[in-house]
Design an enzyme around this catalytic site. Structure first.
Site, PDB file in Angstrom:
ATOM      1  N   TYR A 101      -2.963   0.942   0.032  1.00  0.00           N
ATOM      2  CA  TYR A 101      -3.419   0.133   0.533  1.00  0.00           C
ATOM      3  C   TYR A 101      -3.709   1.121   1.955  1.00  0.00           C
ATOM      4  O   TYR A 101      -4.383   0.698   2.695  1.00  0.00           O
ATOM      5  CB  TYR A 101      -2.669  -1.122   1.197  1.00  0.00           C
TER       6      TYR A 101
ATOM      7  N   ASP B 150       5.201  -2.564  -6.779  1.00  0.00           N
ATOM      8  CA  ASP B 150       4.273  -3.961  -7.234  1.00  0.00           C
ATOM      9  C   ASP B 150       3.875  -3.519  -9.109  1.00  0.00           C
ATOM     10  O   ASP B 150       4.934  -4.132  -9.833  1.00  0.00           O
ATOM     11  CB  ASP B 150       3.327  -3.998  -7.191  1.00  0.00           C
TER      12      ASP B 150
END
Length: 177
Positions: free
Chosen positions: A121, A33
């Site tokens: 994550y 990101d």
């Protein structure tokens, strides 16, 4: 649909669309990101704010312009955060399915995916690539117009995991090493 495995940087892929493993807010972050927003420039963030004022739900996807990236579009997906207790694998698969649905809406012929969820994550690379293959199979079954799905592994250990998992599907592989 051809699957290509590449060791490299998602921000350098010359494809119609690159996939961003975004957070729910879609305002930039770390890992993939952060790299997408850094290289894409302020246009990517401005488009995220305009198109997704409330962000995206886990497992969903949406697109923005790609700014300074060599791709035309960024397809943003929000993977489940395993480290935060989000362990529903179907949400991980949904990231790949939804990204390919969005790609079809845009007329994309080539798309590059990172290993969604396999960074901060907490999903293992093997789990992410298995979800990718499941999502690709679903897209093929519904008649997707995407011709090439490129899975971009960051680093040689991840590349080896992806190459082994995809190798049986007759994929082309290349390493930047």
């Amino acid at each position: 649909m051809q699957i290509t495995v590449v060791e490299g940087d998602i921000t350098e892929q010359e494809v119609d669309a690159v996939v961003n493993a975004a957070n729910r807010a879609m305002r930039g972050g770390g890992g993939v990101d952060g790299a997408i927003h850094r290289v894409g420039g302020p246009e990517v963030l401005a488009d995220c704010v305009r198109r997704f004022p409330d962000g995206l739900a886990t497992g969903d996807a949406g697109w923005t312009e790609a700014g300074n990236l060599p791709a035309r579009w960024v397809v943003h997906v929000v993977g489940p955060d395993r480290n935060a207790g989000e362990t529903d694998r179907s949400q991980l698969v949904s990231c790949y399915v939804r990204a390919l649905e969005v790609a079809d809406e845009l007329g994309v012929r080539s798309i590059a995916f990172p290993l969604v969820g396999a960074g901060v994550y907490g999903w293992a690379a093997a789990e992410s690539v298995a979800a990718a293959l499941e999502g690709i199979a679903a897209a093929e079954a519904r008649g997707s117009g995407v011709e090439e799905v490129r899975i971009v592994a960051f680093g040689h250990p991840a590349y080896d995991v992806v190459r082994r998992a995809v190798g049986g599907a007759g994929a082309q592989s290349r390493s930047t090493r």
